[in-house]
Design an enzyme around this catalytic site. Structure first.
Site, PDB file in Angstrom:
ATOM      1  N   ASN A 243       0.871  -0.995  -0.025  1.00 41.27           N
ATOM      2  CA  ASN A 243      -0.119  -0.038  -0.048  1.00 41.27           C
ATOM      3  C   ASN A 243       1.068   1.231   0.087  1.00 41.27           C
ATOM      4  O   ASN A 243       0.767   2.149   0.819  1.00 41.27           O
ATOM      5  CB  ASN A 243      -1.129  -0.130   1.252  1.00 41.27           C
ATOM      6  CG  ASN A 243      -2.257   0.945   1.037  1.00 41.27           C
ATOM      7  OD1 ASN A 243      -2.508   1.503   0.064  1.00 41.27           O
ATOM      8  ND2 ASN A 243      -3.052   0.741   1.912  1.00 41.27           N
ATOM      9  N   HIS A 274      -8.712   3.751   7.869  1.00 44.91           N
ATOM     10  CA  HIS A 274      -9.244   2.240   7.408  1.00 44.91           C
ATOM     11  C   HIS A 274     -10.853   2.111   7.846  1.00 44.91           C
ATOM     12  O   HIS A 274     -11.615   1.555   7.090  1.00 44.91           O
ATOM     13  CB  HIS A 274      -8.280   1.280   7.967  1.00 44.91           C
ATOM     14  CG  HIS A 274      -7.207   0.992   7.040  1.00 44.91           C
ATOM     15  ND1 HIS A 274      -6.011   1.520   7.125  1.00 44.91           N
ATOM     16  CD2 HIS A 274      -6.748   0.323   6.087  1.00 44.91           C
ATOM     17  CE1 HIS A 274      -5.151   1.300   6.342  1.00 44.91           C
ATOM     18  NE2 HIS A 274      -5.758   0.285   5.753  1.00 44.91           N
TER      19      HIS A 274
END
Length: 420
Positions: A243, A274
């Site tokens: 990521n 998140h």
């Protein structure tokens, strides 16, 4: 900061709505996914405008100086950057300058200037084709999807907390299954991020120059490097390649600007971004311990094992096993989502790696430096140093549109970063 708080707050409200009203415990594809990407773009651009219009040049880091936006974008430019079709669903994040450079058709031209280290450019040069890169990435997508649909379902992460499995399996078997079940959970991310990268490349976005053999590189906004992930020999190496664009966003909007405990603040921000599942917070708080412990071990031990190739090979094998186990142990709550199953898993392992990390931090000294000093890189989060070097050494040129900086000054800025 107001923009940052508002955007992140709105995203949190969206995620609370999705999780606790509509779809608890499920990975559903809904509006909150695109909102996560748009939140990154809005907050990144806000800080870049602030750096370019309201801070002195000498107060900026080299990366902030090159990313700084010197003119307020128009409404069309702003909406185009945030909502363009290429990255609206799964990203990945790109800087505003990279995007505008691509839209204005200057990305190949500026990249050629950078590679030569000169101002003169061959404007009539044929644009490189992304066809081969797109085909390769689509092949990776197909293999990842096939792996996910066939093997992943036979190795559920939830089996790690199965009562019968915990009661009958030996510790080596349990740790081995922990590793393979978490490894099997990764291909769905490989699929989504590689497909998103391929979509951008197919539109012509993502070119980052040529390698030493003259082959084109289409990884300007790539989000992962699969080989480096699977063969990581340190916590740092894993996070360097996982990521990637989100890690850069965390560094730029949080770590570089934090006034105290930047590592802890960065991990907490990552958890908030998140979502609101408790498992995310357990994972990222565990990640703080693992990061600090891995850094302490690397700083105090690694130099004893790098002189002899044979010893170095043994060291790499051991650290690969330890890294894969630590990563798997850390991210179990991220997959399980809820508190009860996550605590069940950790308690079944007697919180062994938590305790080991704390003991490491008590035994080994952790280098402390002040931000802004020459030793600042020693305390950067595990992903930041390598990614910053990658960003400055190999990344495509950061361009500005219709602002006070000419194209010549922009190439000079990027070329100086290349030399550093």
């Amino acid at each position: 900061r107001y923009c940052f708080v508002f955007a992140l707050g709105y995203l949190t409200v969206c995620q609370i709505t999705r999780v606790y009203i509509f779809d608890y415990g499920q990975y559903s594809a809904d509006f909150s996914g695109p909102m996560m990407i748009i939140t990154q773009k809005i907050t990144s651009l806000a800080f870049e405008i602030h750096d370019g219009m309201f801070r002195k040049n000498e107060d900026l880091t080299p990366s902030q100086r090159c990313l700084a936006v010197r003119r307020m974008p128009s409404l069309l430019e702003y909406l185009s950057y945030n909502c363009n079709f290429m990255g609206i669903l799964a990203g990945p994040l790109c800087s505003y300058k990279d995007y505008i450079t691509f839209i204005e058709g200057r990305s190949y031209q500026l990249q050629q200037s950078e590679a030569n280290g000169k101002e003169d450019t061959k404007y009539e040069q044929t644009d490189p084709s992304p066809n081969i890169a797109v085909a390769q990435k689509l092949l990776i997508c197909g293999l990842s999807l096939l792996f996910h649909m066939t093997i992943t379902k036979t190795l559920p992460v939830e089996y790690n907390i199965d009562d019968n499995f915990r009661a009958t399996a030996s510790w080596p078997v349990r740790f081995f299954y922990l590793y393979v079940s978490l490894m099997a959970a990764r291909p769905k991310y490989y699929f989504a991020w590689t497909l998103a990268d391929a979509i951008n490349n197919a539109a012509g976005f993502g070119f980052r120059g040529y390698d030493k053999n003259g082959a084109t590189r289409w990884d300007l906004i790539s989000n992962l490097r699969i080989q480096q992930i699977e063969f990581s020999t340190s916590f740092k190496m894993f996070l360097d390649n996982w990521n990637i664009q989100t890690a850069l966003w965390l560094k730029r909007v949080c770590y570089e600007r934090a006034t105290f405990s930047p590592t802890i603040q960065t991990f907490i921000l990552s958890a908030i971004w998140h979502g609101v599942y408790p498992g995310y917070y357990l994972t990222f708080l565990t990640g703080v311990l693992m990061t600090l412990a891995a850094r302490a071990i690397r700083n105090n031990i690694r130099h004893y094992f790098v002189e002899s190739p044979a010893v170095k090979l043994c060291y790499d094998i051991i650290t690969w096993m330890a890294t894969q186990l630590a990563i798997s142990y850390t991210v179990v709550p991220f997959v399980l989502l809820s508190v009860k199953p996550s605590v069940t898993f950790y308690s079944s392992c007697y919180f062994c790696l938590h305790i080991a990390s704390i003991l490491v931090l008590l035994v080994f000294p952790l280098k402390r430096t002040q931000k802004g000093s020459k030793k600042h890189e020693n305390i950067q989060p595990v992903w930041s140093k390598k990614l910053e070097e990658e960003n400055l050494l190999q990344k495509n040129s950061y361009s500005t549109t219709n602002n006070s900086f000419s194209q010549k000054e922009e190439v000079t800025c990027r070329y100086q970063a290349l030399k550093q």
